[in-house]
Design an enzyme around this catalytic site. Structure first.
Site, short mmCIF file in Angstrom:
data_model
loop_
_atom_site.label_atom_id
_atom_site.label_comp_id
_atom_site.label_asym_id
_atom_site.label_seq_id
_atom_site.Cartn_x
_atom_site.Cartn_y
_atom_site.Cartn_z
N ARG A 135 31.47 -32.61 130.81
CA ARG A 135 31.28 -33.46 129.87
C ARG A 135 30.68 -32.76 128.56
NH1 ARG A 135 29.05 -39.30 132.11
NH2 ARG A 135 30.25 -39.48 133.59
N ARG A 177 34.89 -38.63 134.10
CA ARG A 177 34.72 -39.11 135.35
C ARG A 177 35.66 -38.59 136.30
NH1 ARG A 177 30.71 -42.58 136.49
NH2 ARG A 177 30.47 -43.58 134.24
N SER A 229 20.85 -36.62 133.01
CA SER A 229 19.92 -37.56 133.48
C SER A 229 18.81 -36.98 134.15
CB SER A 229 20.62 -38.66 134.34
OG SER A 229 19.87 -39.60 134.76
N ARG A 241 32.36 -36.20 144.05
CA ARG A 241 31.78 -37.72 144.06
C ARG A 241 33.26 -38.49 144.17
NH1 ARG A 241 27.19 -37.96 139.60
NH2 ARG A 241 25.77 -36.22 140.35
N GLU A 286 26.44 -40.37 128.14
CA GLU A 286 25.48 -39.63 129.01
C GLU A 286 25.88 -38.36 129.16
OE1 GLU A 286 24.28 -39.35 133.74
OE2 GLU A 286 24.69 -41.28 132.97
#
Length: 427
Positions: A391, A276, A351, A261, A348
């Site tokens: 994460r 991230r 999701s 990403r 988070e």
């Protein structure tokens, strides 16, 4: 993608649902384009019918020796043939405009999704586990990691910001987490492991909703392919342009893949550390099911992700996202947020979204209901992380840290780590 019939049936309800997603009214614009397209289609059908009728009449007139009528009919057929390409081009133009409008609109929220603008309006549903009481001030993973093999500078030197090089026991712990997640999802939760392509074409990303709206968040690989931002793309598109013959049981798929990403919309966020990254690994969960099974399947997927956190003894909370914080393709989303003591916050880690038939319409993915009829229906799709490996590694480091800089390995990972119980700082 939205069903035009439901918009025709209740345009006000459609606009109200869009408003909850922060999008302006669109029904009147869509229906005007739809009416134009249908008018042109009717005009084409009438012209084709008249052309066929006149062509037959020419033969009859020629057999009867009525050359005057035959010539008039020939002229009429010629005019129709000359006009039709222009009308067909107009039909394609209007159809493309309508498709583009529909493709730009997000999914509509399910009943019960809270209305709100951003994450501040999300609803906490439950908490699991108690944050550990530290006898010292807990540090963030970016401060713990370098002495254990999490090399931010090495990654940045070869690839730039938001790339990390893992070495030694840190790399092994990352691999152990991924393997543990895959084993749990396949052995306990009914998911079939897959090894999908990492490069996909435009239509695959259109099908799952990343294109055209989110092209800036993706990495292009040549003119014909993109690197996947998540295995959701590959797994969900495995039923693209198909009619699933038997969907009496949900199709549950999982894959461990690298994900890529650009993080174009995340400037300035989490620039420090491993949270991230431009490249990361994730165990993705995807389910394809009948509409009537979607609610239970959503619960199963959430529980499948929660089970990983519970096995690792990582405190977390479950949050129902509001309309303003849901992803583009989602009807309803639960986030799992893991406790990070170094940040003194929940962040988070998964999701999990029910997309209804939104993606299925874009992919033309259908099934044949068990009533035995010829009519098909669109499948429902769901996706979620089970879990994001990087994460989870961050959460293990921060929750398992010791005052001397070592990190306790969760007991369930011991067999994956060759019996190792701790990561110890290297000299």
């Amino acid at each position: 993608m939205h069903d035009l019939r439901t918009i025709r049936d209740d345009p006000e309800k459609f606009d109200a649902a869009l408003a909850a997603r922060g999008v302006g009214q669109a029904a009147s614009r869509l229906l005007a384009l739809d009416e134009k397209r249908r008018d042109i289609t009717t005009r084409l059908q009438q012209a084709q019918g008249r052309r066929n009728e006149a062509s037959k009449a020419i033969g009859s007139a020629m057999r009867e020796g009525d050359t005057e009528t035959a010539d008039a009919l020939k002229a009429e057929v010629a005019d129709i043939k000359e006009e039709m390409p222009q009308v067909e081009a107009r039909e394609r133009e209007i159809g493309a405009a309508l498709s583009n409008e529909l493709a730009s609109l997000p999914n509509l929220p399910a009943i019960g999704v809270p209305h709100g603008e951003d994450e501040g309006d999300n609803e906490e549903i439950a908490r699991w586990g108690s944050p550990r009481d530290f006898a010292f001030s807990p540090r963030e993973h970016a401060d713990i990691g370098p002495a254990l093999g999490m090399e931010f500078e090495t990654g940045a030197a070869m690839s730039g910001a938001r790339f990390t090089f893992l070495r030694g026991d840190m790399a092994r712990l990352h691999r152990a987490l991924a393997q543990f997640m895959l084993d749990r999802q396949t052995q306990d939760n009914g998911y079939t492991e897959c090894n999908p392509p990492l490069l996909v074409r435009d239509e695959a990303l259109f099908g799952t909703g990343q294109l055209p709206k989110f092209a800036d968040d993706l990495y292009r690989a040549g003119e014909d392919h993109w690197l996947i931002p998540t295995a959701e793309v590959s797994l969900t598109n495995s039923v693209r342009d198909q009619i699933v013959s038997d969907l009496s049981q949900p199709i549950r798929l999982t894959a461990l893949t690298p994900c890529f990403r650009s993080e174009a919309g995340a400037a300035g966020r989490d620039t420090r550390g491993f949270i991230r990254q431009h490249q990361f690994e994730k165990v993705e969960l995807v389910s394809i099911c009948r509409p009537e099974d979607a609610g239970a399947e959503h619960d199963h997927m959430v529980a499948s992700a929660e089970g990983i956190l519970q096995a690792l003894d990582l405190p977390y909370r479950k949050v129902l996202l509001c309309t303003g914080d849901m992803g583009f393709t989602a009807k309803k989303t639960f986030d799992l947020e893991v406790w990070l003591p170094g940040q003194n916050a929940y962040r988070e880690i998964s999701s999990i979204s029910w997309c209804g038939d939104f993606q299925a319409r874009r992919m033309n993915a259908r099934y044949r209901p068990e009533d035995g009829g010829k009519k098909t229906a669109f499948v429902h799709t769901l996706n979620g992380s089970g879990l994001a490996v990087g994460r989870t590694l961050v959460a293990v480091l921060e929750n398992g840290q010791q005052e001397d800089g070592s990190v306790v390995v969760p007991p369930v990972l011991s067999s994956y780590m060759g019996g190792r119980e701790k990561l110890v700082p290297h000299g």
